[in-house]
Design a protein around this motif. Structure first.
Motif, PDB file in Angstrom:
ATOM      1  N   TRP A  37       0.831  -1.204   0.000  1.00  0.00           N
ATOM      2  CA  TRP A  37       0.000   0.000   0.000  1.00  0.00           C
ATOM      3  C   TRP A  37       0.868   1.256   0.000  1.00  0.00           C
ATOM      4  N   TYR A  50       0.337   3.472  -3.222  1.00  0.00           N
ATOM      5  CA  TYR A  50      -0.346   4.750  -3.024  1.00  0.00           C
ATOM      6  C   TYR A  50       0.631   5.914  -2.900  1.00  0.00           C
ATOM      7  N   MET A 109       0.554  -7.220  -2.691  1.00  0.00           N
ATOM      8  CA  MET A 109      -0.558  -7.099  -1.755  1.00  0.00           C
ATOM      9  C   MET A 109      -1.498  -8.302  -1.851  1.00  0.00           C
TER      10      MET A 109
END
Length: 157
Positions: A28, A32, A81
């Motif tokens: 993440w 991101y 992920m």
């Protein structure tokens, strides 16, 4: 080859829980915090994006180098992920972080001094890649679904 791409590594529940937390947090943060940001700012970044100085990477143009970095930071992070092809995805991310630390920021200091780039963040992002290459994704991953050796019946004579 299947063992290399899809081996989940450990099946210990506690270790697998730690690995899934590390996979999700690391993936993440990379996806991101770095990958999506590069996609959003592609037009501004493509002209000045650094190209590694080693063959064959030095043959890429700046926009192609940026697209390869985005591919690593978005694609490999998403795979990580999910726990799908974890070892190859970790290798791709680790390679990107190695290039960032030791090619792009070759002249920068190792630790951050508060002004300018440093190798520190790229190396910190490189460490979990080593962990995933060594340990695999763990029991709570898509890779674990490909491990059929455990499910085969072993005949005893």
């Amino acid at each position: 080859m299947k063992k290399f791409f899809f081996d989940c590594g450990t099946r210990d529940p506690l270790a697998s829980t730690g690995l899934v937390l590390l996979r999700l947090a690391y993936g993440w943060m990379m996806l991101y915090g770095h990958g999506i940001m590069k996609i959003q700012n592609f037009e501004q970044m493509k002209a000045g994006w650094p190209v590694a100085g080693i063959f064959p990477l030095n043959l890429m143009s700046s926009p192609v180098s940026l697209m390869a970095t985005i591919g690593a930071e978005v694609g490999a992070s998403a795979l990580l992920m999910l726990g799908f092809m974890t070892r190859p995805a970790s290798f791709v991310l680790g390679f990107a972080m190695t290039i960032a630390a030791f090619q792009v920021n070759a002249q920068a200091p190792f630790f951050s001094t508060g002004s300018g780039p440093s190798k520190e963040m790229a190396v910190l992002y490189l460490i979990p890649c080593f962990v995933f290459i060594i340990t695999g994704a763990g029991q709570w991953s898509i890779d674990a679904g490909f491990d059929t050796d455990k499910r085969r019946r072993r005949w005893k004579k």
